[in-house]
Every structure is written in structure tokens, then in C-alpha cells.
Scaffold this active site. Structure first.
Site, PDB file in Angstrom:
ATOM      1  N   CYS A  75      10.320   1.183   1.960  1.00  0.00           N
ATOM      2  CA  CYS A  75      11.160   0.037   2.267  1.00  0.00           C
ATOM      3  C   CYS A  75      12.621   0.465   2.376  1.00  0.00           C
ATOM      4  O   CYS A  75      13.382  -0.093   3.144  1.00  0.00           O
ATOM      5  CB  CYS A  75      10.994  -1.046   1.215  1.00  0.00           C
ATOM      6  SG  CYS A  75      11.167  -0.434  -0.460  1.00  0.00           S
TER       7      CYS A  75
ATOM      8  N   GLU B   2      10.653  -8.379  -2.652  1.00  0.00           N
ATOM      9  CA  GLU B   2      11.241  -7.067  -2.318  1.00  0.00           C
ATOM     10  C   GLU B   2      10.686  -6.716  -0.947  1.00  0.00           C
ATOM     11  O   GLU B   2       9.503  -6.447  -0.805  1.00  0.00           O
ATOM     12  CB  GLU B   2      10.843  -6.058  -3.398  1.00  0.00           C
ATOM     13  CG  GLU B   2      11.815  -4.920  -3.521  1.00  0.00           C
ATOM     14  CD  GLU B   2      11.382  -3.766  -2.668  1.00  0.00           C
ATOM     15  OE1 GLU B   2      11.861  -3.705  -1.508  1.00  0.00           O
ATOM     16  OE2 GLU B   2      10.573  -2.959  -3.131  1.00  0.00           O
TER      17      GLU B   2
ATOM     18  N   TRP C 213       0.803  -1.225   0.000  1.00  0.00           N
ATOM     19  CA  TRP C 213       0.000   0.000   0.000  1.00  0.00           C
ATOM     20  C   TRP C 213       0.837   1.277   0.000  1.00  0.00           C
ATOM     21  O   TRP C 213       0.289   2.364  -0.096  1.00  0.00           O
ATOM     22  CB  TRP C 213      -0.903   0.016   1.240  1.00  0.00           C
ATOM     23  CG  TRP C 213      -0.191  -0.462   2.487  1.00  0.00           C
ATOM     24  CD1 TRP C 213      -0.247  -1.729   3.014  1.00  0.00           C
ATOM     25  CD2 TRP C 213       0.697   0.283   3.327  1.00  0.00           C
ATOM     26  NE1 TRP C 213       0.554  -1.818   4.141  1.00  0.00           N
ATOM     27  CE2 TRP C 213       1.150  -0.590   4.357  1.00  0.00           C
ATOM     28  CE3 TRP C 213       1.156   1.606   3.336  1.00  0.00           C
ATOM     29  CZ2 TRP C 213       2.030  -0.195   5.365  1.00  0.00           C
ATOM     30  CZ3 TRP C 213       2.039   1.999   4.335  1.00  0.00           C
ATOM     31  CH2 TRP C 213       2.459   1.103   5.331  1.00  0.00           C
TER      32      TRP C 213
ATOM     33  N   LYS D 226      -2.674  -8.871  -7.178  1.00  0.00           N
ATOM     34  CA  LYS D 226      -3.471  -8.565  -5.991  1.00  0.00           C
ATOM     35  C   LYS D 226      -2.977  -7.260  -5.372  1.00  0.00           C
ATOM     36  O   LYS D 226      -1.817  -7.135  -5.014  1.00  0.00           O
ATOM     37  CB  LYS D 226      -3.393  -9.680  -4.946  1.00  0.00           C
ATOM     38  CG  LYS D 226      -4.495  -9.506  -3.889  1.00  0.00           C
ATOM     39  CD  LYS D 226      -4.279 -10.327  -2.640  1.00  0.00           C
ATOM     40  CE  LYS D 226      -3.350  -9.641  -1.655  1.00  0.00           C
ATOM     41  NZ  LYS D 226      -3.873  -8.351  -1.128  1.00  0.00           N
TER      42      LYS D 226
ATOM     43  N   GLU E 158      12.184  -2.415  11.577  1.00  0.00           N
ATOM     44  CA  GLU E 158      11.601  -1.477  10.620  1.00  0.00           C
ATOM     45  C   GLU E 158      10.393  -0.795  11.259  1.00  0.00           C
ATOM     46  O   GLU E 158       9.421  -1.445  11.616  1.00  0.00           O
ATOM     47  CB  GLU E 158      11.180  -2.240   9.363  1.00  0.00           C
ATOM     48  CG  GLU E 158      10.672  -1.347   8.260  1.00  0.00           C
ATOM     49  CD  GLU E 158      10.436  -2.106   6.962  1.00  0.00           C
ATOM     50  OE1 GLU E 158       9.647  -3.066   6.963  1.00  0.00           O
ATOM     51  OE2 GLU E 158      11.037  -1.731   5.940  1.00  0.00           O
TER      52      GLU E 158
HETATM   53  P1  NAI Z   1       2.265  -7.208   4.318  1.00  0.00           P
HETATM   54  O1  NAI Z   1       3.594  -7.626   3.785  1.00  0.00           O
HETATM   55  O2  NAI Z   1       1.549  -8.172   5.177  1.00  0.00           O
HETATM   56  O3  NAI Z   1       1.309  -6.807   3.085  1.00  0.00           O
HETATM   57  C1  NAI Z   1       1.759  -6.569   1.760  1.00  0.00           C
HETATM   58  C2  NAI Z   1       0.908  -7.326   0.772  1.00  0.00           C
HETATM   59  O4  NAI Z   1       0.955  -8.723   1.084  1.00  0.00           O
HETATM   60  C3  NAI Z   1      -0.570  -6.952   0.789  1.00  0.00           C
HETATM   61  O5  NAI Z   1      -1.060  -6.978  -0.537  1.00  0.00           O
HETATM   62  C4  NAI Z   1      -1.194  -8.073   1.601  1.00  0.00           C
HETATM   63  O6  NAI Z   1      -2.556  -8.282   1.290  1.00  0.00           O
HETATM   64  C5  NAI Z   1      -0.354  -9.253   1.167  1.00  0.00           C
HETATM   65  N1  NAI Z   1      -0.369 -10.377   2.116  1.00  0.00           N
HETATM   66  C6  NAI Z   1      -0.439 -10.330   3.479  1.00  0.00           C
HETATM   67  N2  NAI Z   1      -0.467 -11.572   4.007  1.00  0.00           N
HETATM   68  C7  NAI Z   1      -0.399 -12.438   2.957  1.00  0.00           C
HETATM   69  C8  NAI Z   1      -0.394 -13.868   2.859  1.00  0.00           C
HETATM   70  N3  NAI Z   1      -0.480 -14.649   3.938  1.00  0.00           N
HETATM   71  N4  NAI Z   1      -0.305 -14.413   1.620  1.00  0.00           N
HETATM   72  C9  NAI Z   1      -0.233 -13.627   0.529  1.00  0.00           C
HETATM   73  N5  NAI Z   1      -0.245 -12.291   0.566  1.00  0.00           N
HETATM   74  C10 NAI Z   1      -0.332 -11.689   1.758  1.00  0.00           C
HETATM   75  O7  NAI Z   1       2.498  -5.819   5.057  1.00  0.00           O
HETATM   76  P2  NAI Z   1       1.517  -5.061   6.102  1.00  0.00           P
HETATM   77  O8  NAI Z   1       0.914  -6.051   7.025  1.00  0.00           O
HETATM   78  O9  NAI Z   1       0.616  -4.189   5.319  1.00  0.00           O
HETATM   79  O10 NAI Z   1       2.546  -4.125   6.867  1.00  0.00           O
HETATM   80  C11 NAI Z   1       3.364  -4.669   7.915  1.00  0.00           C
HETATM   81  C12 NAI Z   1       4.766  -4.123   7.831  1.00  0.00           C
HETATM   82  O11 NAI Z   1       5.378  -4.535   6.614  1.00  0.00           O
HETATM   83  C13 NAI Z   1       4.893  -2.602   7.778  1.00  0.00           C
HETATM   84  O12 NAI Z   1       4.839  -2.036   9.052  1.00  0.00           O
HETATM   85  C14 NAI Z   1       6.236  -2.428   7.145  1.00  0.00           C
HETATM   86  O13 NAI Z   1       7.242  -2.556   8.112  1.00  0.00           O
HETATM   87  C15 NAI Z   1       6.322  -3.583   6.174  1.00  0.00           C
HETATM   88  N6  NAI Z   1       5.990  -3.200   4.779  1.00  0.00           N
HETATM   89  C16 NAI Z   1       7.017  -3.107   3.868  1.00  0.00           C
HETATM   90  C17 NAI Z   1       6.758  -2.706   2.575  1.00  0.00           C
HETATM   91  C18 NAI Z   1       7.855  -2.565   1.568  1.00  0.00           C
HETATM   92  O14 NAI Z   1       7.763  -1.736   0.693  1.00  0.00           O
HETATM   93  N7  NAI Z   1       8.879  -3.367   1.623  1.00  0.00           N
HETATM   94  C19 NAI Z   1       5.411  -2.347   2.122  1.00  0.00           C
HETATM   95  C20 NAI Z   1       4.387  -2.543   3.138  1.00  0.00           C
HETATM   96  C21 NAI Z   1       4.703  -2.939   4.419  1.00  0.00           C
END
Ligand code: NAI
Ligand code: MG
Length: 423
Positions: free
Chosen positions: A224, A190, A90, A114, A321
Site C-alpha cells: 500500500c 487502511e 493478501w 476475515k 495504484e
Molecule cells: P480488496 O480491497 O477488494 O480486498 C481486500 C479484502 O477485502 C479481502 O479480504 C476481501 O475479501 C475483502 N472484501 C472485498 N470486497 C468486500 C466487500 N464487498 N465487503 C467486505 N469485504 C470485502 O482488494 P483486491 O480486490 O484483492 O485488490 C484490488 C486492488 O486493491 C489491488 O490491485 C490493490 O491496488 C489494492 N489493494 C490494496 C491493499 C493495501 O494494502 N492497501 C491490499 C490489497 C489490495
């Protein structure tokens, strides 16, 4: 579709993104709370640039003929990998869409993408523009949905041939597992970071203060590659902390649709609470709270631009992070020391080095175990520059020609070469 036609579809798509710049930017800011000026001036134009970059690749992907030993004619073909499953976060919804969809379509694949549950709008909108640009129905499928249901189904699906993910390291591990348990589809990841931003004693302090500020506070700190450990040489440390405090206090936080606003609200209540939890942990562990440290106002998920000084390596705020507008400043004494302290983290996404010495810049850039080193600059992105992480910051690279290999299969075709009777 021929390679040239794919190229033309992506070029038309880039034009349509530019023509609808303001609508897309508004959706992006509405959904995610980021300042409209940044969506309109950076994220949307960068997405168009990315599409044009990969449009240019579409008709330049080809195999080769290999001079193998023996009388054989050997062709190496580059074929699309098939159906690519892509899961995006997001924080930069449209840009992540572009980094993933651009190379996948240029290489001739079909895509199921997705979006993150918080930010489905921009991808849905531009998908309709891609259709308008001439992409046949069914080639790109945007599925908004929850991670553990829609996301996991995509990762486990036997008909999906490849996965690309951007998000947290924890979810990245789940995705690799799901891929391994189903059909061993290759995965590029990533993930998170804890990137050092290193200010040497011979740096331009004012420039370093400003760029260190932007490196951590940009996008509400939700990057990130955020420069989340500001290492400053002891000889300029006090001046640096004072100036960083003043800069953070000047930061304009508020309604993302207002002109001149630098920082909007955090993405949601969960992230907001997590960030304030880290602030408390910083205070409890003995870091000096220089400015900020609380929510801003009483409505919305706004966080005060916060600066911690005297941060030590073993504190949680220096290790994990935070993904929020919280700067952590650490003091160091010499170059060898800062490299030894910058590297031992589970992450390895990016780093910044600020110095007046080319020798220092070159040596430190080679010593850091990270995917990107910015020297006297930060957050410089272009579709042609590879991006990705060492260690637990990721698997594989995106952007540039490096993305193409993620979306191609390699096939060897071997046939005998016989001398004809007339020879
Ligand atoms: P997340 O990694 O859980 O979500 C990112 C994507 O993964 C979303 O589209 C979500 O629906 C999907 N996702 C979540 N669980 C999944 C599963 N079991 N199987 C397949 N897809 C799945 O990140 P979240 O919970 O929004 O944020 C948590 C932390 O992650 C943040 O506080 C931050 O530290 C980190 N983050 C890092 C990002 C980056 O750019 N590297 C981007 C977003 C969050
Ligand atoms: Mg999650």
C-alpha cells in the site's frame, strides 16, 4: 480475563510465533508467492514483535478521575468496545493479522477476522497457536471467505461493534456504507496509495537508487505504501535513470523458495493482468520504457522488473495504484515544484525524501499531506510507529498507542460528592 492475563497470553503467543517461524513463513510464501527469505526474516518476526508490543499495553490501559466543576466525583473508564470485525488483504496476511488482532485483544475485545480469499493459511495456523497460548475459545474467530459475502455480512452485522479494514479504496467505501446502513459501527480503514519518493539534488544518489528500487519492487510491488512515483531532480536525473535500470535488471526473480530470490510471482491472474494493462497504458501515453514491460517466462504470474522514465503527472501510471513491480520516474526542477506536484493525488499514505539537508527534509516532511514521511530511508516499520493515511488512503491510525483508541469505549461515571455530617 484480567489485563495481566491478557498480557501473558499475548507474550506466550509471540514466543510461539517465533518458535514456529519457519512453518509460518513457508505457509505465507506458499499462499502468497513472496520470497521465503522475506517471510522468514521480516514478516514473521515483525508479527511477533507486534504481539509483544501490544502485550505490554494490556495492563497499562486505564481511565482517570476528572476534576469537574461542582461537587461531583467523575471517573472516566476505558472499556473494550465489544466484538471487533476485521478484514485483511493478501499482501501481508500475517502482519495485517498482527496489527489488527494485537491491539483488539490487548484491549479485551472479541474478534471475528476475515482473511483474504487468496491467503487464508497463516491466520488459521497462528489462531491455533493463540489458542495454545491460553486464549479462551470463541474470543478470536478466523473466518476465511469471499469479500462480497462473508466480508459484507461481517460489516452489516448488528452484533459487530467495530470494523477495521485494510485493502483497496473502493472496497473501503463499500465497508463504510455497510457500517452506516447497519448499526453505525466505527470503522478504521487502511487503503491504497501513490506515494512519492523524492530525490533532491543533494541526495546520495547510489543510496537513493537502491532504496527507490526497494520502495517500489518490495513484495512484488504489492505494498500500500509502495514508493510508486519516483521524483528525481533534473541535475541527477539521467544518472538516476541509468542506475535504476541496471538495478532492475539485476533483480533476481523466480521461485520464492529459492535462496537469493528477491521477487516471486504476483498474487493471482487478476492482479497480473491488471499490472500488464498498466504497462501498456504507460507505453501508449508516451512514457519511455527503460527496461522490462512484459511477463517473465511462460509459466506463473511473474512480471519483469519494469522501469518507466519521462513519466508525466497526468498519465494513468502516475495517478493510479498499479500494485506491481513497475517503477515510474518523473523529473523535477526545484523543491517547491516537487511538493506542489507530489500532493495533488487522492491518496496520502506515505512519502520518501532523500536529501543531504536537514532544513529541506524538515520543510518537505511538514508540507507533504501523508501519514508517514521517511527521510533518507523507506519502509521502516515498527509496532510502535503509527501508520495510516491522509485523504483517500484511510481513516484513523494503526500501531503504536494510536490503535488502542480504536478498540476502546470511553464511559463517564458521575456521582455526587456530599460533605459528611462529621466534617
Ligand atoms: P480488496 O480491497 O477488494 O480486498 C481486500 C479484502 O477485502 C479481502 O479480504 C476481501 O475479501 C475483502 N472484501 C472485498 N470486497 C468486500 C466487500 N464487498 N465487503 C467486505 N469485504 C470485502 O482488494 P483486491 O480486490 O484483492 O485488490 C484490488 C486492488 O486493491 C489491488 O490491485 C490493490 O491496488 C489494492 N489493494 C490494496 C491493499 C493495501 O494494502 N492497501 C491490499 C490489497 C489490495
Ligand atoms: Mg476486490
Amino acid at each position: 480475563m484480567t489485563a495481566y492475563e491478557r498480557c501473558r497470553v499475548l507474550l506466550r503467543f509471540a514466543d510461539l510465533i517465533e518458535q514456529h517461524n519457519d512453518e509460518i513463513a513457508a505457509l505465507e510464501s506458499w499462499d502468497g508467492g513472496k520470497p521465503l527469505e522475506q517471510s522468514a526474516g521480516a514478516e514473521v518476526p515483525m508479527a511477533a514483535r507486534c504481539m509483544r508490543y501490544y502485550a505490554g499495553w494490556a495492563d497499562k490501559i486505564h481511565g482517570m478521575v476528572v476534576p469537574a466543576d461542582g461537587p461531583h466525583h467523575v471517573q472516566v473508564l476505558r472499556e473494550p468496545i465489544g466484538v471487533a470485525g476485521q478484514i485483511i488483504p493478501w499482501n501481508f496476511p500475517l502482519l495485517m493479522f498482527a496489527w489488527k488482532v494485537g491491539p483488539a485483544l490487548a484491549c479485551g475485545n472479541a474478534v471475528v477476522l476475515k482473511t483474504a480469499e487468496q491467503t487464508p493459511l497463516s491466520a488459521l495456523y497462528v489462531a491455533s497457536l493463540l489458542h495454545e497460548a491460553g486464549l479462551p475459545e470463541g474470543v478470536l474467530n478466523v473466518v476465511p471467505g469471499f469479500g462480497p459475502t462473508a466480508g459484507a455480512a461481517l460489516c452489516s452485522h448488528m452484533g459487530v461493534d467495530k470494523l477495521a479494514f485494510t485493502g483497496s479504496t473502493g472496497t473501503g467505501k463499500i465497508i463504510l456504507e455497510l457500517a452506516a446502513r447497519s448499526n453505525l459501527k466505527p470503522v478504521t480503514l487502511e487503503l491504497g496509495g501513490k506515494s512519492p519518493f523524492i530525490v533532491m539534488d543533494d541526495a546520495d544518489v547510489d543510496q537513493a537508487v537502491e532504496l527507490a528500487h526497494r520502495a517500489i519492487f518490495f513484495n512484488q510491488g504489492q505494498c500500500c505504501c509502495a514508493g510508486s512515483r519516483t521524483f528525481v531532480h533534473e541535475s541527477v536525473y539521467d544518472e538516476f535513470v541509468e542506475k535504476s535500470k541496471a538495478r532492475a535488471q539485476r533483480r533476481v526473480v523466480g521461485d520464492p523458495f529459492k535462496k537469493g530470490v528477491e521477487q516471486g510471482p504476483q498474487i493471482d491472474g487478476q492482479q497480473f493482468k491488471k499490472i500488464l494493462g498498466y504497462v501498456k497504458s504507460g507505453v501508449d501515453s508516451g512514457a519511455t520504457l527503460v527496461t522490462g514491460g512484459d511477463r517473465l517466462g511462460s509459466r506463473g504470474f511473474y512480471v519483469q522488473p519494469t522501469v518507466f522514465a519521462d513519466v508525466e503527472d497526468e498519465m494513468k501510471i502516475a495517478k493510479e495504484e498499479i500494485f506491481g513491480p513497475i517503477q515510474s520516474i518523473l523529473k523535477f526542477r526545484d523543491v517547491g515544484e516537487v511538493v506542489r506536484r507530489a500532493n495533488p493525488t487522492q491518496y496520502g499514505l506515505a512519502a520518501g525524501v532523500f536529501t543531504g539537508s536537514l532544513d529541506t527534509a524538515n520543510a518537505v516532511a511538514r508540507a507533504l499531506r501523508v501519514g508517514t514521511v521517511w527521510v533518507n530511508c523507506y519502509d521502516v516499520f515498527d509496532a510502535a510507529i503509527p501508520f495510516g493515511g491522509y485523504k483517500m488512503s484511510g481513516v484513523g491510525r494503526e500501531k503504536g498507542p494510536y490503535s488502542l483508541g480504536n478498540y476502546l469505549q470511553t464511559k463517564a461515571v458521575v456521582a455526587p460528592l456530599r460533605d459528611p455530617a462529621w466534617l
